[in-house]
Design a protein around this motif. Structure first.
Motif, PDB file in Angstrom:
ATOM      1  N   LEU A 222       0.823  -1.207   0.000  1.00  0.00           N
ATOM      2  CA  LEU A 222       0.000   0.000   0.000  1.00  0.00           C
ATOM      3  C   LEU A 222       0.857   1.258   0.000  1.00  0.00           C
ATOM      4  O   LEU A 222       0.408   2.324  -0.381  1.00  0.00           O
TER       5      LEU A 222
ATOM      6  N   ILE B 172      -3.495  -5.058 -10.405  1.00  0.00           N
ATOM      7  CA  ILE B 172      -4.629  -5.248  -9.505  1.00  0.00           C
ATOM      8  C   ILE B 172      -4.773  -6.723  -9.151  1.00  0.00           C
ATOM      9  O   ILE B 172      -5.082  -7.078  -8.009  1.00  0.00           O
TER      10      ILE B 172
ATOM     11  N   ARG C 207      -4.653  -8.409  -5.411  1.00  0.00           N
ATOM     12  CA  ARG C 207      -5.779  -9.195  -4.927  1.00  0.00           C
ATOM     13  C   ARG C 207      -5.359 -10.534  -4.328  1.00  0.00           C
ATOM     14  O   ARG C 207      -6.195 -11.290  -3.844  1.00  0.00           O
TER      15      ARG C 207
ATOM     16  N   PHE D 252      -6.991  -4.236   9.043  1.00  0.00           N
ATOM     17  CA  PHE D 252      -6.343  -3.083   9.670  1.00  0.00           C
ATOM     18  C   PHE D 252      -6.585  -3.050  11.176  1.00  0.00           C
ATOM     19  O   PHE D 252      -7.542  -3.618  11.691  1.00  0.00           O
TER      20      PHE D 252
ATOM     21  N   VAL E 178     -12.289   0.156   9.195  1.00  0.00           N
ATOM     22  CA  VAL E 178     -13.348   1.078   8.778  1.00  0.00           C
ATOM     23  C   VAL E 178     -14.254   0.305   7.833  1.00  0.00           C
ATOM     24  O   VAL E 178     -13.789  -0.263   6.852  1.00  0.00           O
TER      25      VAL E 178
ATOM     26  N   LEU F 242     -16.089  -6.854  -5.734  1.00  0.00           N
ATOM     27  CA  LEU F 242     -15.027  -6.152  -6.451  1.00  0.00           C
ATOM     28  C   LEU F 242     -14.424  -7.043  -7.529  1.00  0.00           C
ATOM     29  O   LEU F 242     -13.976  -6.581  -8.570  1.00  0.00           O
ATOM     30  N   ARG F 243     -14.425  -8.332  -7.250  1.00  0.00           N
ATOM     31  CA  ARG F 243     -13.842  -9.292  -8.202  1.00  0.00           C
ATOM     32  C   ARG F 243     -14.882  -9.815  -9.183  1.00  0.00           C
ATOM     33  O   ARG F 243     -14.648 -10.801  -9.878  1.00  0.00           O
TER      34      ARG F 243
ATOM     35  N   LEU G 147     -10.784   4.728   5.302  1.00  0.00           N
ATOM     36  CA  LEU G 147     -11.490   3.759   4.454  1.00  0.00           C
ATOM     37  C   LEU G 147     -10.725   3.440   3.169  1.00  0.00           C
ATOM     38  O   LEU G 147     -10.641   2.291   2.740  1.00  0.00           O
TER      39      LEU G 147
ATOM     40  N   PRO H  60      -7.466   3.252   2.069  1.00  0.00           N
ATOM     41  CA  PRO H  60      -6.472   2.173   2.000  1.00  0.00           C
ATOM     42  C   PRO H  60      -7.075   0.802   2.277  1.00  0.00           C
ATOM     43  O   PRO H  60      -6.597  -0.201   1.738  1.00  0.00           O
ATOM     44  N   GLN H  61      -8.128   0.764   3.086  1.00  0.00           N
ATOM     45  CA  GLN H  61      -8.716  -0.540   3.406  1.00  0.00           C
ATOM     46  C   GLN H  61      -9.439  -1.114   2.195  1.00  0.00           C
ATOM     47  O   GLN H  61      -9.405  -2.320   1.954  1.00  0.00           O
ATOM     48  N   LEU H  62     -10.061  -0.254   1.419  1.00  0.00           N
ATOM     49  CA  LEU H  62     -10.707  -0.725   0.193  1.00  0.00           C
ATOM     50  C   LEU H  62      -9.658  -1.221  -0.786  1.00  0.00           C
ATOM     51  O   LEU H  62      -9.830  -2.234  -1.466  1.00  0.00           O
ATOM     52  N   ARG H  63      -8.551  -0.475  -0.841  1.00  0.00           N
ATOM     53  CA  ARG H  63      -7.469  -0.879  -1.725  1.00  0.00           C
ATOM     54  C   ARG H  63      -6.940  -2.244  -1.307  1.00  0.00           C
ATOM     55  O   ARG H  63      -6.676  -3.110  -2.141  1.00  0.00           O
ATOM     56  N   ALA H  64      -6.833  -2.430   0.007  1.00  0.00           N
ATOM     57  CA  ALA H  64      -6.321  -3.700   0.511  1.00  0.00           C
ATOM     58  C   ALA H  64      -7.300  -4.843   0.265  1.00  0.00           C
ATOM     59  O   ALA H  64      -6.928  -6.006   0.315  1.00  0.00           O
ATOM     60  N   LEU H  65      -8.555  -4.510   0.010  1.00  0.00           N
ATOM     61  CA  LEU H  65      -9.526  -5.560  -0.322  1.00  0.00           C
ATOM     62  C   LEU H  65      -9.556  -5.832  -1.821  1.00  0.00           C
ATOM     63  O   LEU H  65     -10.330  -6.655  -2.291  1.00  0.00           O
ATOM     64  N   GLY H  66      -8.727  -5.107  -2.559  1.00  0.00           N
ATOM     65  CA  GLY H  66      -8.626  -5.378  -3.990  1.00  0.00           C
ATOM     66  C   GLY H  66      -9.436  -4.450  -4.868  1.00  0.00           C
ATOM     67  O   GLY H  66      -9.765  -4.797  -5.998  1.00  0.00           O
ATOM     68  N   ALA H  67      -9.777  -3.265  -4.378  1.00  0.00           N
ATOM     69  CA  ALA H  67     -10.552  -2.322  -5.186  1.00  0.00           C
ATOM     70  C   ALA H  67      -9.642  -1.584  -6.161  1.00  0.00           C
ATOM     71  O   ALA H  67      -8.535  -1.188  -5.813  1.00  0.00           O
ATOM     72  N   THR H  68     -10.119  -1.411  -7.381  1.00  0.00           N
ATOM     73  CA  THR H  68      -9.398  -0.579  -8.334  1.00  0.00           C
ATOM     74  C   THR H  68      -9.684   0.884  -7.998  1.00  0.00           C
ATOM     75  O   THR H  68     -10.535   1.189  -7.170  1.00  0.00           O
TER      76      THR H  68
END
Ligand SMILES: Nc1ncnc2c1ncn2[C@@H]1O[C@H](COP(=O)(O)OP(=O)(O)OP(=O)(O)O)[C@@H](O)[C@H]1O
Ligand SMILES: [Mg+2]
Lengths: 244, 208
Positions: free
Chosen positions: A54, A78, A82, A88, A92, A108-109, B106, B108-116
């Motif tokens: 990140l 991406i 994935r 975290f 959130v 998302l996938r 929120l 970075p957490q979405l990014r960490a879940l694989g969001a583009t």
């Protein structure tokens, strides 16, 4: 040791003018559970964010090895990202139902009709009874379990957990720990876990690292870390009397 | 005439939304030089005297003005243009602040879940949806209630550019208070029905 998932070289993370993390060299093997322990502010979460690709390190490299390819935060596609999921320290959630939060990563996938998987994930963190609730009203521990569920459902190859059981009672701690173990043993997922609970590190981890003030003071197989640490500070930390 | 009012309002508001929401999101999420200046300009636009906007559009569209060749002056298009200039800053500004109001943890957490990147933008807009609806409601209010600018650039021509608000002004001036009042009530009803629809839509959004 088996295949390498992560290799870190000459890593330095600097925020403003402060170096908060220095890792000259570190390898993480496929399928291991590495626990990171250390006092507050030591740099554990920072290391986890770097492993999640990140953030880009100020100096040095964090490389993720996927099927023989070397990937960094700069080159990760991406699809590469994935393969990693991170829980975290302060989750959130989206302002949608708990169920929708758990299903989010799948959506998302492009996986929409995975009803059974979502229900199973809810069941595994014992949240079925509040699946339709809005996250606003959740307790801290419930939120943490939603966060664990929304990551685990993705069956990632790398699972990064930042104090996932900090707000939980012993029963739920056991629940989360067994999920991490299951993910590790059934799917061969590699896990890096930050915890303030040395007993948890002992129960779950195959290796433990002590981070102090941005430096990895000692990293050793769990047995050695607890029973025959090299560094006196590790011995002190393990026995609970800690010197900062 | 009520239909014409609605037509102008809906067209203008539609264009405002199409421009305003993406622009507001971009302003909240992208860093670029001159951003503070642009933000200040938008805040100014949120409270700009409508009649001044009317004057500027008038000058722009008048025969000798830079866009005079379009021949838009005293048409519905001129009115719609003025309304867009009037209401877009409202929607941009309120969208921006709503998106900025989403928990910064929120993303970075979405990014960490694989969001583009686009999936993140979408999720953040959805998180900010209630604020954005407020922006749209405010935009609708300013558009449907506008008189001065619309009178200036539309000319209040009977059967062509006369809308509810300008008609009310005219009828009041001519002393037909009953008719003016009736028009006012219809306008209020239109506004209420539209807002009620939006509130009901909002309720649906929150339960989804
Ligand atoms: N984005 C940032 N900008 C500036 N400083 C930061 C940033 N992120 C972390 N830090 C600082 O880096 C240091 C390490 O933070 P980090 O969150 O990694 O600690 P930690 O070991 O996870 O602590 P805790 O156990 O309290 O969660 C802290 O002093 C923190 O203030
Ligand atoms: Mg931390």
């Amino acid at each position: 040791m088996s295949d390498i998932v992560y290799s870190i070289e000459n890593l330095e993370q600097i925020y403003g003018s402060r170096t908060v993390l220095r890792v000259p060299s570190l390898q993480i093997a496929q399928g291991e559970v590495l626990a990171l322990v250390g006092p507050s502010g030591a740099g554990k979460s920072t290391l986890l964010r770097l492993l999640a690709l990140l953030e880009t390190p100020t100096r040095g490299q964090v490389t993720l090895h996927l099927d023989g390819r070397a990937v960094t935060s700069a080159t990760a596609t991406i699809e590469d990202r994935r393969q990693i999921a991170m829980v975290f320290q302060r989750p959130v959630l989206l302002s949608r139902s708990v169920r929708a939060n758990v299903a989010y990563g799948l959506r998302l996938r492009g996986k929409r009709n995975q009803h059974d998987r979502v229900e199973a994930a809810l069941e595994r963190v014992a949240l079925t009874h509040i699946a339709d609730t809005h996250p606003r009203t959740l307790s801290g521990g419930e939120m943490q379990r939603v966060a664990v569920a929304r990551s685990l459902i993705l069956e990632p190859r790398v699972l990064l957990l930042d104090e996932p059981t900090a707000n939980l009672d012993p029963y739920n701690v056991g629940l989360i720990e067994s999920l991490v173990r299951e993910q590790n043993q059934q799917f061969g997922a590699t896990s890096v876990l930050v915890t303030h609970n040395v007993f948890q590190a002992r129960r779950l981890a195959s290796r433990v690292a002590l981070i102090l003030d941005g430096d990895i003071i000692e990293i050793a197989p769990t047995e050695t870390f607890f029973n025959a640490p090299r560094d006196p500070r590790t011995a002190a930390f393990v026995s609970g009397e800690f010197v900062y | 005439m009520a239909l014409r009012s609605l037509q102008v309002t809906i067209t203008a508001l539609g264009i405002c939304i199409v421009i305003g929401i993406p622009a507001g999101a971009a302003l909240a999420l992208i860093r670029f030089p001159g951003k503070r200046l642009l933000t200040a300009l938008i805040y100014t636009g949120m409270g700009f005297p409508p009649v001044v906007i009317g004057l500027m559009v008038y000058l722009l569209l008048s025969r000798s003005g830079p866009l005079g060749s379009l021949g838009w002056l005293f048409t519905l298009r001129a009115m719609i243009l003025a309304q867009i200039i009037l209401a877009t800053p409202l929607i941009v500004g309120i969208t921006m602040s709503s998106v900025l109001g989403v928990d910064p943890g929120l993303q970075p957490q979405l990014r960490a879940l694989g969001a583009t990147r686009w999936q993140i933008v979408r999720a953040l807009l959805l998180e900010a949806r209630f604020g954005i609806i407020v922006g749209v409601v405010a935009g609708f209010g300013s558009v449907i209630s506008e008189v001065g600018a619309v009178m200036l650039v539309g000319g209040n021509i009977e059967g062509r550019t006369r809308v509810m608000t300008t008609a009310i002004v005219l009828e009041t001036r001519q002393g037909s208070f009953d008719f003016a009042l009736a028009l006012g009530i219809i306008l209020l009803a239109l506004s209420f029905i539209t807002n009620l629809t939006m509130v009901l839509g909002q309720g649906k959004l929150s339960s989804s």
